[in-house]
Enzyme design. Structure first.
Site, mmCIF file in Angstrom:
data_model
loop_
_atom_site.group_PDB
_atom_site.id
_atom_site.type_symbol
_atom_site.label_atom_id
_atom_site.label_comp_id
_atom_site.label_asym_id
_atom_site.label_seq_id
_atom_site.Cartn_x
_atom_site.Cartn_y
_atom_site.Cartn_z
ATOM 1 N N ASP A 1 3.792 -44.874 -9.798
ATOM 2 C CA ASP A 1 3.691 -44.033 -10.992
ATOM 3 C C ASP A 1 4.703 -44.470 -12.043
ATOM 4 O OD1 ASP A 1 1.627 -42.477 -10.047
ATOM 5 O OD2 ASP A 1 2.874 -40.791 -9.445
ATOM 6 N N GLU B 1 -1.911 -49.134 -9.995
ATOM 7 C CA GLU B 1 -2.437 -49.979 -8.916
ATOM 8 C C GLU B 1 -1.784 -51.357 -8.935
ATOM 9 O OE1 GLU B 1 -3.930 -48.631 -6.643
ATOM 10 O OE2 GLU B 1 -4.553 -46.781 -7.615
#
Length: 678
Positions: free
Chosen positions: A580, A516
């Site tokens: 990611d 995030e």
């Protein structure tokens, strides 16, 4: 829909689909599980997904009531849902045992669970609006009807949401963009292999219109045929989903005046008045040319087709909230054929989901009190702080970034706001009416939420407002507020557990936090400055260098195949793939600091080093079983890559992973050409 909002997944213990891992008394339970879920016969440097998940894959069956099942998210979600069920059943049995929210939760859940009453009521709650639909004679009769349908979430013709302005995030505005399709993506209408699915879709529409009593056996097929033909034409004016990812191309503050100029066939004052916002003037249109083409199509469409289309939008927007006697038909198409789900979820699961959606912060208070108490919040905050610090520490290592841009990135990191567990102030549901008619409750809930949102237009934004309920198993980054939100629902085992080695916690929930955080600097997030404004705060050279590295990621993921004639869309999934990759790197770096500050055993699990366990914990969080239909839908419409490539892709690019498992250059998990962004 249009907001550049980045979450961990576009995505449950009660379903006994995972056979118990063999118990090894001399090892802790976490170690037994990690080992059992691996396939040690696989080569970690050839196929790490099989190496990490092979044992789990071999003994796990896809639940009949799920189109996909993930080792972490699904298990936590089902556990959370079972807890919420207990609370809701207690509230339904004794509504006087708590406050007003308790009584409303019990009434809402009880009405949802009363199949006999729901079948008897049918779709009566929609009849008044359907009568207006069938009275429509042409475009001139549409405006107020569009506004009323927006109020209950039926949203015909276009999509909309209410949020901050991209260039002035302190101001709430209306955003409008392409929408109005009944299938997940435009490609379902336009691909060469769509004929069989479209025929089934047409039959489903006809059946449900007839079951609702809105058509007879003769007229229903004609209406359904008209709906599919209209939606196919609508799909043709839509742009591909990947083209909507760049916020600089989806920002057009044309205001009420510009909207009238672009789409003058609609009386927008009547539409906004029906929505409860007659004074709405601050408007962003995602793609003005698409909205104009949409309403040109609408204006050229005959009244009978518009009646059929709007009737179907009313029914289909209710989804699993349709009467049980009708829902089976809807599920047979969307559940079985579109997603590959063998059977519908039990009624109680659908009703827990509905109640969480309608009264999420009322229900969430009970979840937080029992499942997120004690030191859960400060521990999560401490872990996030360590990951953010490591992000800053690693910035000087990026030779592609100049000092000016690096300094601005540090400022953005330093102004980042974290919301952990639950909101500071709970939502007030006193104005939400709950009755014994479930479908009426669904409409009331939509009306309550939309009216509250419409009232915010033209007013200051509220950065503390949550977009997920506390029990939700997900997380998100909000670019307009430079904010990360981690609901209590995801801060549960196996993502985080105080009894786990920290290698597992950093590999699982730590990576989520890093993911995030990186969204603030991915191909979308980087276009918003530390104050949340869409603003070019990078130097031209840094932007050019970033784009080159992002292109590497696009090309790499475009090469990943998902079944026959279907590949990952590297452009659509770029932001999540960058997140990611960056999330893994920064979480691993934070774990290295933790290792240096603490005396840890070399092998927390026999035969597995600390660093290897970190990567195993990451990979095992994404072990997934999914139907082919679900994977197709994901590739066509989801900005997240399929689970296998969320493991294989990022890890193949990490030198730290190559070193941990001794993967030599040229092996599948250590390709000659690797990508690095953050």
């Amino acid at each position: 829909m249009l907001l550049v909002l980045s979450s961990l997944l576009a995505c449950p213990k009660e379903t006994a689909v995972e056979a118990a891992a063999p118990v090894t008394p001399e090892l802790p339970s976490y170690a037994t599980t990690v080992l059992a879920d691996m396939d040690p016969s696989a080569d970690a440097c050839s196929d790490f997904y099989q190496f990490a998940c092979g044992g789990w894959m071999a003994r796990t069956e896809l639940p009949a009531d799920k189109p996909s099942w993930t080792r972490s998210f699904s298990v936590i979600a089902e556990s959370n849902r079972a807890f919420l069920k207990e609370k809701l059943e207690a509230a339904a049995a004794d509504p006087s045992a708590g406050d007003e929210n308790w009584a409303k939760l019990g009434a809402a859940y009880g009405a949802c669970m009363d199949d006999e009453a729901r079948n008897a009521a049918g779709v009566g709650a929609l009849d008044a609006m359907h009568t207006q639909v069938m009275a429509l004679k042409g475009t001139a009769d549409l405006p107020a009807l569009i506004g009323q349908m927006n109020l209950i979430g039926a949203d015909p013709f276009y999509g909309n949401y209410i949020e901050g302005d991209y260039k002035d995030p302190t101001l709430t505005i209306l955003h409008m963009g392409q929408g109005g399709l009944g299938l997940p993506d435009r490609d379902y209408y336009l691909k060469d292999d769509s004929a069989e699915l479209l025929a089934s879709y047409e039959a489903t529409i006809a059946s449900l219109l007839e079951q609702a009593g809105w058509a007879d056996a003769e007229t229903a097929p004609e209406m359904a045929k008209a709906v599919v033909a209209f939606e196919t034409e609508l799909a043709k004016v839509h742009v591909p989903r990947a083209e909507l990812r760049d916020p600089t191309t989806t920002y057009h503050r044309i205001e009420r005046e510009g909207l009238v100029e672009q789409v003058g066939v609609i009386d927008w004052e009547a539409t906004f008045t029906a929505m409860g916002g007659p004074d709405i003037t601050t408007i962003n249109v995602e793609r003005p040319e698409v909205l104009a083409a949409t309403f040109k199509l609408v204006d050229e469409t005959d009244a009978a087709t518009l009646q059929a289309y709007l009737s179907w939008r009313l029914l289909s927007s209710m989804g699993s909230n349709l009467p049980p006697s009708m829902y089976g038909t809807l599920f047979d198409f969307y559940g079985k054929q579109v997603q590959g789900q063998a059977e519908p979820e039990a009624s109680w699961k659908r009703c827990v989901r509905y109640t969480d959606g309608a009264l999420g912060e009322a229900l969430g208070q009970f979840f937080v009190a029992e499942r997120f108490s004690g030191d859960s919040k400060p521990k999560a905050e401490e872990m996030i702080a360590s990951i953010q610090d490591n992000f800053e520490e690693r910035l000087p290592e990026l030779d592609w970034m100049d000092e000016d841009t690096r300094g601005a990135a540090v400022e953005k990191k330093n102004t980042l706001v974290n919301q952990i567990g639950y909101p500071d102030t709970w939502k007030d549901y006193s104005e939400l009416a709950v009755s014994q008619d479930h479908l009426a409750n669904v409409l009331a809930s939509h009306h309550f939420e939309t009216a509250e949102a419409v009232a915010r237009i033209g007013n200051p934004t509220d950065p503390k407002r949550w977009l997920m309920s506390p029990p939700t198993v997900n997380a998100y980054y909000h670019p307009l507020y430079n904010q990360m939100v981690f609901p209590a629902g995801i801060l549960q085992p196996p993502f985080y557990d105080a009894e786990f080695p920290m290698a597992m916690n950093y590999g699982a929930i730590g990576m989520v936090m890093g993911h995030e955080l990186t969204h603030g600097f991915d191909d979308q997030g980087r276009k918003f400055d530390p104050q949340g404004r869409m603003n070019e705060w990078w130097t031209p050279q840094a932007s050019e260098n970033f784009e080159g590295r992002a292109d590497c990621v696009v090309e790499q993921f475009n090469g990943f195949s998902v079944g026959e004639d279907l590949s990952v869309n590297g452009e659509l999934t770029l932001g999540e793939n960058i997140a990611d990759l960056g999330g893994l790197k920064v979480s691993f770096a934070a774990f290295q600091d933790y290792k240096a500050a603490n005396e840890l055993p070399a092998e927390p699990i026999p035969g597995i080093t600390q660093d290897q366990l970190f990567f195993l914990a990451y990979a095992q969080a994404w072990c997934t079983k999914a139907s082919p239909e679900y994977e197709k839908m994901q590739v066509l419409s989801d900005p997240h890559s399929p689970a296998r490539y969320r493991i294989q892709g990022p890890l193949a690019n990490l030198p730290e992973f190559h070193e941990a498992f001794g993967c030599e250059a040229g092996t599948p998990m250590h390709p000659e050409n690797t990508c690095e962004v953050w």
